[in-house]
Each structure stands twice: as C-alpha cells, then as structure tokens.
Scaffold this motif. Structure first.
Motif, PDB file in Angstrom:
ATOM      1  N   UNK A  48     -94.266 100.057  27.941  1.00 29.56           N
ATOM      2  CA  UNK A  48     -93.920 101.595  28.500  1.00 29.56           C
ATOM      3  C   UNK A  48     -94.392 101.608  29.775  1.00 29.56           C
ATOM      4  N   UNK A  49     -93.906 101.722  31.040  1.00 29.56           N
ATOM      5  CA  UNK A  49     -94.416 101.791  32.241  1.00 29.56           C
ATOM      6  C   UNK A  49     -95.427 102.680  32.423  1.00 29.56           C
ATOM      7  N   UNK A  50     -96.809 102.616  32.880  1.00 31.16           N
ATOM      8  CA  UNK A  50     -97.665 103.783  33.393  1.00 31.16           C
ATOM      9  C   UNK A  50     -98.589 103.694  31.930  1.00 31.16           C
ATOM     10  N   UNK A  51     -98.419 102.827  31.169  1.00 31.09           N
ATOM     11  CA  UNK A  51     -99.294 102.738  29.809  1.00 31.09           C
ATOM     12  C   UNK A  51    -100.737 102.433  30.133  1.00 31.09           C
ATOM     13  N   UNK A  53     -94.541  94.879  32.992  1.00 33.19           N
ATOM     14  CA  UNK A  53     -94.292  95.841  33.900  1.00 33.19           C
ATOM     15  C   UNK A  53     -95.861  96.452  34.111  1.00 33.19           C
ATOM     16  N   UNK A  54     -95.593  97.916  34.442  1.00 35.16           N
ATOM     17  CA  UNK A  54     -96.896  98.267  35.065  1.00 35.16           C
ATOM     18  C   UNK A  54     -97.724  99.040  33.746  1.00 35.16           C
ATOM     19  N   UNK A  55     -98.442  98.238  33.282  1.00 35.56           N
ATOM     20  CA  UNK A  55     -99.457  98.503  32.083  1.00 35.56           C
ATOM     21  C   UNK A  55    -100.935  98.177  32.532  1.00 35.56           C
ATOM     22  N   UNK A  56    -101.883  99.094  32.051  1.00 33.98           N
ATOM     23  CA  UNK A  56    -103.315  99.065  32.642  1.00 33.98           C
ATOM     24  C   UNK A  56    -103.936  98.686  31.473  1.00 33.98           C
ATOM     25  N   UNK A  57    -104.976  97.678  31.399  1.00 35.40           N
ATOM     26  CA  UNK A  57    -105.796  97.516  30.547  1.00 35.40           C
ATOM     27  C   UNK A  57    -107.161  97.711  31.029  1.00 35.40           C
TER      28      UNK A  57
END
Ligand code: SF4
Lengths: 346, 209
Positions: free
Chosen positions: A12-15, A48-52
């Motif tokens: 999921x983009x932006x997760x 993709x664009x996933x932040x941890x």
C-alpha cells in the motif's frame, strides 16, 4: 522442525509501519489498517512508498528480521540489516571454496542437477495430469523436453568443468522454456509464451515469472544470511557488484517448483487474467497492483504446503526448504557432509 | 586464533559436557547468534541490575558477581557467593541456583567448581566447597571441590578451549536420549548428518525415480 514465520508484504502506497508493544501496526492516512504480532514475523518486504519507523527498524535488526525495499514493480532497491550475523569462520570457508574450482564444480553440478530434475518433474506432471487433453504438438514437445532434460542430467553427473556445466544449464533452459507454452492450459493468445525474456519482460508470462523470481530470490537471500553465509558470493553465479549470487544459486532448484508452477497455477486457474497487466510504450509488460497482491497471497499460501524433505526425511512446509537447503550447504562447506544434497522434488 | 585470545564462557563447559557438537554450534558457529545475543544481553542486564549484597547472621552475600580466571581462560558470573568469617580464615562459598533437579552428569558441579577456581585466582583464597540449590527439590546440596572435581573441571576447560581454538565442529553422533532433549536438534540434524550414505549415492537413488 523450525516454524515457518510470516513474510509481511506491504504494497500500500503511503503505508506507515510502526511497532506498538508486541505488535506491528500498519497505518494509512493516520488510520490503523492492520496489526500482527511481532514474534510471528520473519521478513518484511516493502513495495513502493512504504515507511518503516526507526523503532520498528531497530526491533527488526535486533531480531534478525530482514527489511527489503522494492519498487512497485519488484525491482530490488535496498535492505536494512543489523550487525552482520553468523560466523566469520563460515564465511571465510565459503570464500575459499568459491575460489577453489575443485570445490566449486561438485556444488555447481548438484545445484544444476536439482534444478534440471525439478524442471523435468514439472513437465512430467503436466504430461501425467493433462497428457490426453494436450495437442499432439504440445505433447510431443513436452515428451522430448523430458527426455532431453534426462540426458542433460546424466551428462551433468559426468562433467568436471564449470564452464561446460553452465553450458549444459543453458541447453536445459532452452529446452524447458522451449516447451513451456505447452504447460499453459489457457486457449487464449493473451498468454502466449515464446521464450524467456527479462529486463524488462515483454509478455505477460515473463512479467509474472520475473516477479515470482524476485520473491524467491529474496527468500533465498534471507535463508542464506540467517545461516551465516554471504549471499553475494556464489558458485554458479560469479561475483558481480550488487548481485546476490549465492541467493541466485540457491534459487535455481526452487524456480521450477516455487515460481514456475505457481505462475502456471495462477494462469491456468484464471486467478490472473490478461487485464491484470499493462503494456508500456516501450513494450515492457507490467503487473497491476491488484494482481501483485493476488500473486503475493498465493505465493504465501504455496509456501505453507507441507512436503517431506527428500534428504532429511522430515516434513516441512515448502517455504522452509530454502532455509533447510542453506543449512545443508553450510554443513557441506564445514565438512559435515561430503557433498551438497540438492532439493529433489518428487 | 591466538591462544591468549580464547576466553571461554563458563557456560560453554556445561554445553561441552552435554555434547561437544552442541558447544561448537553455540560458541563457534554462533547458531541463533541474534537470539542468543539478545537473550544473553538481557540476562546480563538483569544480572547487572541485580548485582548487590546483603548481610545476614554473619554471612555476607554477593549476587551476580563477575568472574574470570586467567590461568584457565574462563569468564562468567556467579549467581551467589557467600562470605563468612570462620575461626581463622574467611570462608568463600559459591552457590548456584538451578531451576530443575540434580542431574546424573556432573555439568552443574563442573560449572560451580569453575566459579570457585575463578574466585580462588581473583581473591587468592582457598575454597573447599560450594553448594547447588535445586528449585524443584528445594534442597541445597553441598559440593566439595576435591581433587577429582578440580581435575575434571580443568580438563573440560582445556578441551573446550581446544575445540574453540580448532574452529571445527565435531561430527554429530545421534544418541536419542541426549539429542531429543537438545534445543539445537533442528540445526544439528544429527540423524541426517551422522548416518547418511554418501550424498552422491543418495542422489543417484533419487534420480532413478
Ligand atoms: S542434537 Fe545431539 S549431536 Fe546435535 S548438538 Fe544436540 S546433542 Fe549434540
């Protein structure tokens, strides 16, 4: 037997992923969308664009949970890992062995015997299950592939030169992919397949295969690193900056079973359809977001299938087999085993 | 490895007495390194928190005492060490708490004796005996550090150091009673590793199918 833990695939983009007590939580636009117990996790793969969050990253590093970042299309970008794990003595043994042709050749030979045997098993299964419904030409193509792979298998056993072994592998691949179209039961020409191509894949079947090979390579890489081996230094695949050569070596035996068969299941059961792909102006074929989710779910399910490990004689989920093979390779390098026993799918 | 670099944790002696391969898997191959590492870190942390002493009826008790013995190349911790003023000398007595019950083999005694040897070197005292306290039986069992136990402990320390210095993991020997209780059995695969035909022979049989 060790437990097969989850790989969490986040598409999921932006997760935004964070750790909350003993759970890993996924937030999207400040809303909680998912929560799993942290101790169930073995590996975290972000597309993709996933932040941890940094605390989650620290937790993963401490627990030896690999975090990998891929582009939405599955191109590997980066990996986060904690202090180097495993034993320096094992890695040194590995480097010495990869430098020594005498030690390389038997390992390469067994890796390829595993791969070619498993390719042959995939073709044989199609003949057994659908032989009477196949077009004559397809059946003949498969039969000749089975025979040819068998002959190549015998020659592998008698070959003592790494270059010749690699050449035989090329021959086997040509034969196997030459009749791969006969494994696709779909009558529509949306899934025509005329040989393997990649970077970028130029038809739907190749796009699917490439994506699955990415997932498989990732799993092999984690398996090797958990065992303490260096996934970048291989036997069959020689060193090349940025290439996980040993992970690619290990993946060879699993490609037919874990990736190829899965691609065929997805197509033949119509879980993946033509509309799940888009074709870029350049001719590159891309898998849609939704289809990628289907592939990931099916891949995870397939990994839970139980089988008897041919060498160890114990039942294990298919997804654990790369770890078991990595252990067997390490045991061979350390001198516990006189040779590397490949994974032979029956 | 340089001889003097090899410092063996006292816990390795127990692993070695249980199974030399288990000792090598843990201390050489570093299996479960992360897990063990974090676990050990936690234990260490708890121990550091716990470090302390108390005075009761003439007995001074120190908890979580860090130990080392240069002569034997050992390092570790003592759960509890009791100090008591005897008639002429100060009595030093290590006490180790075990969750289970007394065992048939001498691993617990060796661990305790190793602690005593460390204390003797560090404090220049003689330690004639210590005690093991077993949680399951709630009994305190005195252990005399006689010549035989000292010799056994020194031998085991030397063998463990030699194993680590060699850097080679011993072969698996499958013994049901020992292996089935071993936490490393999945990694060790003693049956497949000790009783298998040559791999080439196995492979040939597989390919005949
Ligand atoms: S499984 Fe058996 S041989 Fe292997 S380490 Fe444990 S006790 Fe030793």
């Amino acid at each position: 037997m060790r437990r097969l833990l989850n790989t969490l695939y986040v598409t999921s983009e932006g997760a935004w992923l964070k750790i909350d007590g003993a759970n890993i939580v996924m937030m999207i636009e400040s809303e909680e969308r998912g929560r799993i117990p942290a101790h169930m996790l073995e590996s975290l793969v972000c597309f993709g664009r996933v932040l941890v969050s940094p605390p989650l990253m620290a937790y993963c590093c401490e627990q030896a949970i690999a975090i990998s970042y891929f582009t939405p299309n599955g191109r590997f970008q980066a990996r986060v890992e904690g202090p180097v794990s495993g034993n320096v003595l094992l890695r040194r043994t590995q480097y010495r062995a990869t430098d020594d042709p005498e030690r390389c050749v038997p390992i390469i030979r067994h890796l390829l015997i595993g791969k070619i045997h498993n390719q042959r098993a995939v073709a044989r299964r199609q003949l057994r299950d659908r032989g009477d419904r196949l077009h004559d030409a397809d059946r003949r193509a498969l039969e000749s592939t089975v025979k040819r792979l068998e002959r190549i298998g015998t020659r592998l056993l008698e070959t003592y030169d790494a270059q010749v072994l690699r050449g035989l592998e090329g021959e086997a691949a040509q034969s196997y992919f030459g009749s791969f179209a006969a494994l696709i039961n779909s009558e529509e020409d949306e899934f025509v397949f005329s040989g393997r191509n990649r970077r970028p894949p130029r038809d739907r079947v190749n796009a699917l295969l490439s994506f699955l090979y990415t997932l498989l390579t990732h799993d092999c890489r984690s398996a090797l690193e958990q065992t303490g081996l260096d996934s970048a230094v291989g036997f069959l695949h020689r060193d090349r900056p940025g290439r996980p050569s040993l992970a690619l070596d290990l993946a060879e035996e699993f490609r037919p079973i874990l990736a190829d068969r899965l691609a065929l299941t997805l197509i033949n059961r119509r879980q993946i359809k033509a509309k799940d792909f888009s074709v870029a102006e350049s001719g590159a074929v891309l898998l849609s977001d939704d289809a990628r989710k289907t592939v990931l779910t099916t891949y995870q399910e397939r990994k839970r299938e139980e089988l008897t490990h041919p060498f160890l004689g114990e039942t294990a989920p298919l997804g654990l087999v790369p770890s078991l093979q990595a252990q067997l390779l390490a045991r061979h390098l350390r001198g516990d085993l006189d040779a590397y026993p490949p994974f032979i799918w029956q | 490895m340089e001889e003097e670099d090899i410092i063996v944790p006292i816990s390795a002696l127990q692993h070695y007495l249980y199974c030399d391969r288990q000792c090598a898997l843990i201390h050489l191959e570093r299996i479960w390194q992360e897990n063990r590492h974090t676990a050990e870190g936690r234990v260490l942390h708890e121990r550091a928190d716990r470090y302390g002493h108390e005075q009761r009826r003439g007995v001074h008790t120190a908890m979580a005492l860090p130990l080392a013995c240069e002569r034997l190349g050992l390092t570790g911790y003592a759960d509890v060490v009791e100090f008591e003023q005897g008639d002429t000398v100060r009595i030093v007595r290590p006490v180790e708490y075990k969750r289970g019950r007394p065992k048939a083999h001498r691993a617990d005694e060796v661990q305790l004796c190793a602690q005593a040897l460390c204390l003797e070197e560090m404090m220049s005292v003689d330690i004639p005996e210590g005690a093991l306290f077993y949680g399951q039986t709630k009994r305190r069992k005195p252990v005399a550090f006689d010549q035989a136990l000292r010799q056994l402990t020194e031998d085991i320390a030397a063998e463990t150091r030699a194993l680590i210095r060699h850097g080679k993991t011993p072969r698996a020997v499958y013994v049901a009673k020992k292996c089935n209780g071993c936490s490393l059995i999945d990694h060790c695969q003693p049956q497949a590793m000790s009783s298998h035909a040559p791999v080439a022979q196995w492979l040939a049989a597989q390919l005949r199918h």
